[in-house]
Design a protein around this motif. Structure first.
Motif, PDB file in Angstrom:
ATOM      1  N   ASP A 141       0.552  -1.297   0.133  1.00  0.00           N
ATOM      2  CA  ASP A 141       0.152  -0.011   0.066  1.00  0.00           C
ATOM      3  C   ASP A 141       0.675   1.388  -0.097  1.00  0.00           C
ATOM      4  OD1 ASP A 141      -2.361  -1.284  -0.052  1.00  0.00           O
ATOM      5  OD2 ASP A 141      -2.784  -1.211   1.849  1.00  0.00           O
ATOM      6  N   ARG A 142       2.072   1.185   0.464  1.00  0.00           N
ATOM      7  CA  ARG A 142       2.996   2.320   0.605  1.00  0.00           C
ATOM      8  C   ARG A 142       3.054   2.893  -0.825  1.00  0.00           C
ATOM      9  NH1 ARG A 142       7.750  -0.059   3.998  1.00  0.00           N
ATOM     10  NH2 ARG A 142       6.951  -1.835   2.320  1.00  0.00           N
ATOM     11  N   PHE A 143       3.367   1.983  -1.761  1.00  0.00           N
ATOM     12  CA  PHE A 143       3.582   2.450  -3.120  1.00  0.00           C
ATOM     13  C   PHE A 143       2.287   2.984  -3.974  1.00  0.00           C
ATOM     14  CE2 PHE A 143       6.245  -1.715  -3.771  1.00  0.00           C
ATOM     15  CZ  PHE A 143       7.281  -1.156  -2.883  1.00  0.00           C
ATOM     16  N   PHE A 191      15.737   3.373  -7.309  1.00  0.00           N
ATOM     17  CA  PHE A 191      14.793   4.601  -7.076  1.00  0.00           C
ATOM     18  C   PHE A 191      15.418   5.503  -6.198  1.00  0.00           C
ATOM     19  CE2 PHE A 191      12.392   0.903  -8.272  1.00  0.00           C
ATOM     20  CZ  PHE A 191      11.126   1.740  -8.961  1.00  0.00           C
ATOM     21  N   VAL A 192      15.175   6.824  -6.556  1.00  0.00           N
ATOM     22  CA  VAL A 192      15.891   7.852  -5.634  1.00  0.00           C
ATOM     23  C   VAL A 192      14.821   8.743  -5.350  1.00  0.00           C
ATOM     24  CG1 VAL A 192      17.529   9.659  -5.931  1.00  0.00           C
ATOM     25  CG2 VAL A 192      17.964   7.446  -7.101  1.00  0.00           C
ATOM     26  N   TYR A 193      14.841   9.351  -4.061  1.00  0.00           N
ATOM     27  CA  TYR A 193      13.802  10.281  -3.699  1.00  0.00           C
ATOM     28  C   TYR A 193      14.026  11.722  -4.113  1.00  0.00           C
ATOM     29  CZ  TYR A 193      10.785  13.244  -0.711  1.00  0.00           C
ATOM     30  OH  TYR A 193       9.853  14.126  -0.059  1.00  0.00           O
ATOM     31  N   ASP A 194      13.253  12.251  -4.930  1.00  0.00           N
ATOM     32  CA  ASP A 194      13.325  13.566  -5.339  1.00  0.00           C
ATOM     33  C   ASP A 194      12.645  14.613  -4.518  1.00  0.00           C
ATOM     34  OD1 ASP A 194      13.439  15.708  -7.274  1.00  0.00           O
ATOM     35  OD2 ASP A 194      11.788  14.844  -8.641  1.00  0.00           O
ATOM     36  N   GLU A 195      13.551  15.387  -4.054  1.00  0.00           N
ATOM     37  CA  GLU A 195      13.218  16.377  -3.343  1.00  0.00           C
ATOM     38  C   GLU A 195      12.623  17.452  -3.769  1.00  0.00           C
ATOM     39  OE1 GLU A 195      16.261  17.338  -0.415  1.00  0.00           O
ATOM     40  OE2 GLU A 195      16.536  15.150   0.106  1.00  0.00           O
ATOM     41  N   SER A 196      12.467  17.711  -4.972  1.00  0.00           N
ATOM     42  CA  SER A 196      12.068  19.284  -5.575  1.00  0.00           C
ATOM     43  C   SER A 196      10.567  19.317  -5.326  1.00  0.00           C
ATOM     44  CB  SER A 196      12.381  18.983  -7.310  1.00  0.00           C
ATOM     45  OG  SER A 196      11.992  18.047  -7.821  1.00  0.00           O
ATOM     46  N   THR A 197       9.741  18.245  -5.491  1.00  0.00           N
ATOM     47  CA  THR A 197       8.334  18.653  -5.445  1.00  0.00           C
ATOM     48  C   THR A 197       8.158  19.169  -3.789  1.00  0.00           C
ATOM     49  OG1 THR A 197       7.856  16.631  -6.766  1.00  0.00           O
ATOM     50  CG2 THR A 197       6.127  17.545  -5.350  1.00  0.00           C
ATOM     51  N   SER A 235       8.616  10.861  -6.008  1.00  0.00           N
ATOM     52  CA  SER A 235       8.212  11.583  -4.650  1.00  0.00           C
ATOM     53  C   SER A 235       7.054  10.864  -4.110  1.00  0.00           C
ATOM     54  CB  SER A 235       7.511  13.050  -5.215  1.00  0.00           C
ATOM     55  OG  SER A 235       6.522  12.970  -5.747  1.00  0.00           O
ATOM     56  N   VAL A 236       7.146  11.212  -2.826  1.00  0.00           N
ATOM     57  CA  VAL A 236       6.079  10.587  -1.695  1.00  0.00           C
ATOM     58  C   VAL A 236       5.109  11.379  -1.007  1.00  0.00           C
ATOM     59  CG1 VAL A 236       6.074   8.627  -0.032  1.00  0.00           C
ATOM     60  CG2 VAL A 236       7.949   8.431  -1.603  1.00  0.00           C
ATOM     61  N   LEU A 237       3.853  11.095  -1.123  1.00  0.00           N
ATOM     62  CA  LEU A 237       2.937  11.883  -0.459  1.00  0.00           C
ATOM     63  C   LEU A 237       2.888  11.859   1.181  1.00  0.00           C
ATOM     64  CD1 LEU A 237       0.107  11.534  -2.892  1.00  0.00           C
ATOM     65  CD2 LEU A 237       1.561  13.532  -2.807  1.00  0.00           C
ATOM     66  N   MET A 238       4.079  12.131   1.615  1.00  0.00           N
ATOM     67  CA  MET A 238       4.270  11.773   3.297  1.00  0.00           C
ATOM     68  C   MET A 238       4.973  13.090   3.748  1.00  0.00           C
ATOM     69  SD  MET A 238       4.882   7.851   3.953  1.00  0.00           S
ATOM     70  CE  MET A 238       4.085   6.707   2.867  1.00  0.00           C
ATOM     71  N   ASP A 239       5.045  13.517   5.013  1.00  0.00           N
ATOM     72  CA  ASP A 239       5.745  14.617   5.553  1.00  0.00           C
ATOM     73  C   ASP A 239       6.992  13.962   6.549  1.00  0.00           C
ATOM     74  OD1 ASP A 239       4.431  16.407   4.253  1.00  0.00           O
ATOM     75  OD2 ASP A 239       2.936  16.653   6.067  1.00  0.00           O
ATOM     76  N   ALA A 268      11.262   9.421   8.022  1.00  0.00           N
ATOM     77  CA  ALA A 268      11.788   8.197   8.160  1.00  0.00           C
ATOM     78  C   ALA A 268      10.552   7.099   7.282  1.00  0.00           C
ATOM     79  CB  ALA A 268      11.414   7.674   9.799  1.00  0.00           C
ATOM     80  N   LYS A 269       9.357   7.653   7.152  1.00  0.00           N
ATOM     81  CA  LYS A 269       8.656   6.975   6.301  1.00  0.00           C
ATOM     82  C   LYS A 269       8.863   6.794   4.810  1.00  0.00           C
ATOM     83  CE  LYS A 269       4.711   6.800   9.323  1.00  0.00           C
ATOM     84  NZ  LYS A 269       3.150   7.008   9.182  1.00  0.00           N
ATOM     85  N   ILE A 270       9.374   8.070   4.482  1.00  0.00           N
ATOM     86  CA  ILE A 270       9.918   8.412   2.904  1.00  0.00           C
ATOM     87  C   ILE A 270      11.046   7.517   2.737  1.00  0.00           C
ATOM     88  CG2 ILE A 270      10.954   9.942   1.545  1.00  0.00           C
ATOM     89  CD1 ILE A 270       9.261  12.228   2.967  1.00  0.00           C
ATOM     90  N   LYS A 271      12.042   7.464   3.780  1.00  0.00           N
ATOM     91  CA  LYS A 271      13.128   6.550   3.556  1.00  0.00           C
ATOM     92  C   LYS A 271      12.950   4.853   3.666  1.00  0.00           C
ATOM     93  CE  LYS A 271      16.504   9.789   5.486  1.00  0.00           C
ATOM     94  NZ  LYS A 271      17.672   9.949   6.240  1.00  0.00           N
TER      95      LYS A 271
END
Length: 121
Positions: free
Chosen positions: A30-32, A95-101, A54-58, A61-64
Protein backbone atom coordinates in the motif's frame (compact mmCIF):
# COMPACT_ATOMS: atom_id res chain seq x y z
CA UNK A 1 22.77 13.91 -38.24
CA UNK A 2 20.99 14.25 -34.91
CA UNK A 3 17.26 13.69 -34.78
CA UNK A 4 14.82 15.72 -32.76
CA UNK A 5 14.19 13.23 -29.96
CA UNK A 6 16.85 11.07 -28.33
CA UNK A 7 16.18 7.33 -27.95
CA UNK A 8 17.19 7.30 -24.29
CA UNK A 9 14.64 10.03 -23.60
CA UNK A 10 11.90 8.08 -25.38
CA UNK A 11 12.75 4.95 -23.37
CA UNK A 12 12.82 6.99 -20.15
CA UNK A 13 9.36 8.41 -20.88
CA UNK A 14 8.03 4.94 -21.68
CA UNK A 15 9.44 3.53 -18.45
CA UNK A 16 8.04 6.42 -16.42
CA UNK A 17 4.51 5.85 -17.69
CA UNK A 18 4.67 2.08 -17.29
CA UNK A 19 6.17 2.25 -13.79
CA UNK A 20 3.56 4.73 -12.62
CA UNK A 21 0.85 2.39 -13.85
CA UNK A 22 2.47 -0.64 -12.21
CA UNK A 23 2.91 1.07 -8.85
CA UNK A 24 -0.67 2.25 -8.83
CA UNK A 25 -2.42 -0.93 -9.93
CA UNK A 26 -0.33 -4.10 -9.77
CA UNK A 27 1.78 -3.89 -6.62
CA UNK A 28 0.42 -5.24 -3.33
CA UNK A 29 2.30 -2.89 -0.98
CA UNK A 30 0.00 0.00 0.00
CA UNK A 31 2.94 2.38 0.47
CA UNK A 32 3.53 2.29 -3.29
CA UNK A 33 0.15 3.91 -3.91
CA UNK A 34 1.51 7.09 -2.30
CA UNK A 35 4.45 7.22 -4.73
CA UNK A 36 4.62 9.45 -7.79
CA UNK A 37 7.22 8.81 -10.47
CA UNK A 38 8.56 12.29 -11.25
CA UNK A 39 11.22 11.29 -13.75
CA UNK A 40 13.42 8.56 -15.15
CA UNK A 41 17.03 8.86 -16.28
CA UNK A 42 18.38 6.05 -18.46
CA UNK A 43 22.04 5.39 -19.24
CA UNK A 44 23.13 5.63 -22.84
CA UNK A 45 23.40 1.84 -23.23
CA UNK A 46 19.91 1.41 -21.67
CA UNK A 47 21.21 -0.98 -18.99
CA UNK A 48 20.43 1.15 -15.91
CA UNK A 49 17.57 3.47 -15.05
CA UNK A 50 17.46 5.89 -12.15
CA UNK A 51 13.82 6.43 -11.17
CA UNK A 52 13.05 9.66 -9.33
CA UNK A 53 10.04 9.42 -7.03
CA UNK A 54 8.18 11.69 -4.66
CA UNK A 55 6.18 10.36 -1.74
CA UNK A 56 3.00 11.91 -0.36
CA UNK A 57 4.21 11.89 3.26
CA UNK A 58 5.85 14.40 5.53
CA UNK A 59 7.87 12.11 7.79
CA UNK A 60 11.44 11.53 6.61
CA UNK A 61 11.61 8.07 8.21
CA UNK A 62 8.54 6.86 6.31
CA UNK A 63 9.85 8.36 3.06
CA UNK A 64 13.20 6.58 3.47
CA UNK A 65 11.38 3.35 4.32
CA UNK A 66 9.21 3.62 1.20
CA UNK A 67 12.19 4.29 -1.09
CA UNK A 68 14.04 1.38 0.51
CA UNK A 69 11.01 -0.87 -0.09
CA UNK A 70 10.94 0.27 -3.72
CA UNK A 71 14.60 -0.64 -4.15
CA UNK A 72 13.94 -4.06 -2.57
CA UNK A 73 11.05 -4.60 -5.02
CA UNK A 74 13.10 -3.40 -8.01
CA UNK A 75 13.65 -6.90 -9.41
CA UNK A 76 9.96 -7.70 -9.23
CA UNK A 77 9.09 -4.36 -10.81
CA UNK A 78 11.63 -4.98 -13.55
CA UNK A 79 10.02 -8.37 -14.25
CA UNK A 80 6.53 -6.83 -14.48
CA UNK A 81 7.92 -3.99 -16.56
CA UNK A 82 9.41 -6.44 -19.06
CA UNK A 83 5.91 -7.80 -19.66
CA UNK A 84 4.47 -4.30 -20.19
CA UNK A 85 7.01 -2.63 -22.46
CA UNK A 86 8.42 -3.88 -25.72
CA UNK A 87 12.17 -3.61 -25.15
CA UNK A 88 14.86 -6.18 -25.82
CA UNK A 89 16.47 -5.52 -22.45
CA UNK A 90 14.72 -3.80 -19.56
CA UNK A 91 17.14 -1.66 -17.54
CA UNK A 92 17.99 -2.33 -13.90
CA UNK A 93 16.01 0.04 -11.68
CA UNK A 94 17.32 2.23 -8.87
CA UNK A 95 14.84 4.41 -7.00
CA UNK A 96 15.87 7.83 -5.68
CA UNK A 97 13.79 10.28 -3.65
CA UNK A 98 13.15 13.51 -5.56
CA UNK A 99 13.07 16.41 -3.12
CA UNK A 100 12.14 19.03 -5.71
CA UNK A 101 8.38 18.58 -5.24
CA UNK A 102 8.59 18.91 -1.45
CA UNK A 103 10.98 21.86 -1.80
CA UNK A 104 8.62 23.61 -4.23
CA UNK A 105 5.68 23.04 -1.90
CA UNK A 106 7.65 24.55 1.01
CA UNK A 107 8.55 27.62 -1.06
CA UNK A 108 4.93 28.01 -2.12
CA UNK A 109 3.83 27.95 1.53
CA UNK A 110 6.41 30.60 2.41
CA UNK A 111 5.21 32.84 -0.42
CA UNK A 112 1.58 32.40 0.64
CA UNK A 113 2.37 33.27 4.27
CA UNK A 114 4.34 36.36 3.14
CA UNK A 115 1.42 37.52 0.99
CA UNK A 116 -1.00 37.08 3.93
CA UNK A 117 1.27 39.10 6.21
CA UNK A 118 1.51 41.83 3.54
CA UNK A 119 -2.29 42.04 3.25
CA UNK A 120 -2.68 42.34 7.04
CA UNK A 121 -0.21 45.27 7.19
Amino acid sequence: MKRGFDRTQRVADLLQKALAQLLLQDMTDDRFRLVTVTGVSVTRDLSYAKVYVSVLMDENAKIKDTVLALNRAAKSLRYHLAREVDLRVVPELKFVYDESTAHGFRISQLIDSAVKKEKKS
